[in-house]
Design a protein around this motif. Structure first.
Motif, PDB file in Angstrom:
ATOM      1  N   MET A 153      11.944 -13.740   4.573  1.00 47.07           N
ATOM      2  CA  MET A 153      10.997 -12.640   4.686  1.00 47.07           C
ATOM      3  C   MET A 153       9.969 -12.987   5.759  1.00 47.07           C
ATOM      4  O   MET A 153       9.389 -14.061   5.749  1.00 47.07           O
ATOM      5  CB  MET A 153      10.317 -12.405   3.339  1.00 47.07           C
ATOM      6  N   THR A 154       9.748 -12.081   6.663  1.00 44.08           N
ATOM      7  CA  THR A 154       8.741 -12.285   7.705  1.00 44.08           C
ATOM      8  C   THR A 154       7.393 -11.800   7.201  1.00 44.08           C
ATOM      9  O   THR A 154       7.301 -11.125   6.178  1.00 44.08           O
ATOM     10  CB  THR A 154       9.119 -11.523   8.985  1.00 44.08           C
ATOM     11  N   ASN A 155       6.371 -12.119   7.938  1.00 47.46           N
ATOM     12  CA  ASN A 155       5.036 -11.684   7.553  1.00 47.46           C
ATOM     13  C   ASN A 155       4.500 -10.701   8.585  1.00 47.46           C
ATOM     14  O   ASN A 155       3.353 -10.780   8.989  1.00 47.46           O
ATOM     15  CB  ASN A 155       4.095 -12.882   7.391  1.00 47.46           C
ATOM     16  N   ASP A 156       5.365  -9.788   9.039  1.00 46.80           N
ATOM     17  CA  ASP A 156       4.931  -8.764   9.981  1.00 46.80           C
ATOM     18  C   ASP A 156       4.083  -7.752   9.239  1.00 46.80           C
ATOM     19  O   ASP A 156       4.565  -7.036   8.377  1.00 46.80           O
ATOM     20  CB  ASP A 156       6.135  -8.053  10.608  1.00 46.80           C
ATOM     21  N   GLN A 157       2.823  -7.723   9.574  1.00 48.43           N
ATOM     22  CA  GLN A 157       1.899  -6.778   8.963  1.00 48.43           C
ATOM     23  C   GLN A 157       1.334  -5.896  10.056  1.00 48.43           C
ATOM     24  O   GLN A 157       0.870  -6.387  11.072  1.00 48.43           O
ATOM     25  CB  GLN A 157       0.777  -7.526   8.244  1.00 48.43           C
ATOM     26  N   LYS A 158       1.402  -4.603   9.856  1.00 49.65           N
ATOM     27  CA  LYS A 158       0.856  -3.659  10.818  1.00 49.65           C
ATOM     28  C   LYS A 158      -0.491  -3.179  10.282  1.00 49.65           C
ATOM     29  O   LYS A 158      -0.637  -2.932   9.095  1.00 49.65           O
ATOM     30  CB  LYS A 158       1.814  -2.496  11.008  1.00 49.65           C
ATOM     31  N   LEU A 159      -1.462  -3.080  11.179  1.00 48.73           N
ATOM     32  CA  LEU A 159      -2.811  -2.680  10.796  1.00 48.73           C
ATOM     33  C   LEU A 159      -3.148  -1.353  11.450  1.00 48.73           C
ATOM     34  O   LEU A 159      -2.876  -1.150  12.638  1.00 48.73           O
ATOM     35  CB  LEU A 159      -3.821  -3.744  11.224  1.00 48.73           C
ATOM     36  N   TYR A 160      -3.742  -0.476  10.660  1.00 47.58           N
ATOM     37  CA  TYR A 160      -4.170   0.843  11.130  1.00 47.58           C
ATOM     38  C   TYR A 160      -5.661   0.962  10.827  1.00 47.58           C
ATOM     39  O   TYR A 160      -6.059   1.003   9.666  1.00 47.58           O
ATOM     40  CB  TYR A 160      -3.360   1.943  10.444  1.00 47.58           C
ATOM     41  N   TYR A 161      -6.456   0.993  11.885  1.00 50.84           N
ATOM     42  CA  TYR A 161      -7.907   0.934  11.745  1.00 50.84           C
ATOM     43  C   TYR A 161      -8.524   2.332  11.701  1.00 50.84           C
ATOM     44  O   TYR A 161      -8.258   3.153  12.567  1.00 50.84           O
ATOM     45  CB  TYR A 161      -8.518   0.163  12.916  1.00 50.84           C
ATOM     46  N   GLY A 162      -9.336   2.563  10.684  1.00 47.00           N
ATOM     47  CA  GLY A 162     -10.117   3.782  10.588  1.00 47.00           C
ATOM     48  C   GLY A 162     -11.590   3.425  10.612  1.00 47.00           C
ATOM     49  O   GLY A 162     -11.958   2.248  10.694  1.00 47.00           O
ATOM     50  N   LYS A 163     -12.433   4.435  10.532  1.00 46.82           N
ATOM     51  CA  LYS A 163     -13.879   4.196  10.543  1.00 46.82           C
ATOM     52  C   LYS A 163     -14.339   3.462   9.286  1.00 46.82           C
ATOM     53  O   LYS A 163     -15.228   2.622   9.346  1.00 46.82           O
ATOM     54  CB  LYS A 163     -14.632   5.522  10.653  1.00 46.82           C
ATOM     55  N   ASN A 164     -13.725   3.808   8.141  1.00 40.84           N
ATOM     56  CA  ASN A 164     -14.190   3.268   6.861  1.00 40.84           C
ATOM     57  C   ASN A 164     -13.140   2.477   6.095  1.00 40.84           C
ATOM     58  O   ASN A 164     -13.434   1.928   5.038  1.00 40.84           O
ATOM     59  CB  ASN A 164     -14.694   4.409   5.975  1.00 40.84           C
ATOM     60  N   ILE A 165     -11.907   2.441   6.615  1.00 40.77           N
ATOM     61  CA  ILE A 165     -10.836   1.730   5.925  1.00 40.77           C
ATOM     62  C   ILE A 165      -9.824   1.220   6.942  1.00 40.77           C
ATOM     63  O   ILE A 165      -9.583   1.868   7.962  1.00 40.77           O
ATOM     64  CB  ILE A 165     -10.145   2.649   4.889  1.00 40.77           C
ATOM     65  N   THR A 166      -9.285   0.054   6.669  1.00 39.21           N
ATOM     66  CA  THR A 166      -8.148  -0.468   7.428  1.00 39.21           C
ATOM     67  C   THR A 166      -6.953  -0.449   6.492  1.00 39.21           C
ATOM     68  O   THR A 166      -7.015  -1.003   5.389  1.00 39.21           O
ATOM     69  CB  THR A 166      -8.410  -1.903   7.925  1.00 39.21           C
ATOM     70  N   VAL A 167      -5.888   0.212   6.918  1.00 40.39           N
ATOM     71  CA  VAL A 167      -4.656   0.265   6.127  1.00 40.39           C
ATOM     72  C   VAL A 167      -3.723  -0.804   6.666  1.00 40.39           C
ATOM     73  O   VAL A 167      -3.507  -0.916   7.875  1.00 40.39           O
ATOM     74  CB  VAL A 167      -3.996   1.664   6.212  1.00 40.39           C
ATOM     75  N   LYS A 168      -3.176  -1.599   5.748  1.00 45.40           N
ATOM     76  CA  LYS A 168      -2.268  -2.688   6.101  1.00 45.40           C
ATOM     77  C   LYS A 168      -0.883  -2.341   5.566  1.00 45.40           C
ATOM     78  O   LYS A 168      -0.747  -1.936   4.418  1.00 45.40           O
ATOM     79  CB  LYS A 168      -2.760  -3.988   5.468  1.00 45.40           C
ATOM     80  N   PHE A 169       0.128  -2.514   6.412  1.00 44.70           N
ATOM     81  CA  PHE A 169       1.498  -2.167   6.028  1.00 44.70           C
ATOM     82  C   PHE A 169       2.428  -3.325   6.331  1.00 44.70           C
ATOM     83  O   PHE A 169       2.461  -3.834   7.441  1.00 44.70           O
ATOM     84  CB  PHE A 169       1.944  -0.911   6.779  1.00 44.70           C
ATOM     85  N   GLN A 170       3.184  -3.731   5.318  1.00 50.03           N
ATOM     86  CA  GLN A 170       4.205  -4.759   5.467  1.00 50.03           C
ATOM     87  C   GLN A 170       5.576  -4.087   5.329  1.00 50.03           C
ATOM     88  O   GLN A 170       6.052  -3.848   4.215  1.00 50.03           O
ATOM     89  CB  GLN A 170       4.028  -5.847   4.413  1.00 50.03           C
TER      90      GLN A 170
END
Length: 74
Positions: free
Chosen positions: A1-18
């Motif tokens: 399993m890799t640890n590729d995490q994608k980050l999506y930055y908002g003004k008040n929240i950062t969403v993290k996706f694996q």
């Protein structure tokens, strides 16, 4: 399993996706289609709803592929 995490930055929240953890249940896109839309790039728009609403919805992710960080609002 890799640890590729994608980050999506908002003004008040950062969403993290694996992506390797995702089981494609569709809970995210069915519940908040303005935020999660696989037909759009990027597919996550963290400013499309309130941070608290997004966080509550991410908590329903059955695989744990989606996580979040609420950003300090000073």
């Amino acid at each position: 399993m890799t640890n590729d995490q994608k980050l999506y930055y908002g003004k008040n929240i950062t969403v993290k996706f694996q992506p390797e953890k995702c089981i494609h249940s569709g809970v995210c896109v069915k519940g908040l289609p303005a935020v999660f839309n696989v037909s759009r790039r990027p597919w996550v728009e963290p400013d499309a709803d309130a941070a608290e609403a997004i966080a509550r919805h991410i908590d329903k992710c059955p695989s744990g592929a989606l996580r979040y960080e609420i950003l300090d609002q000073e």
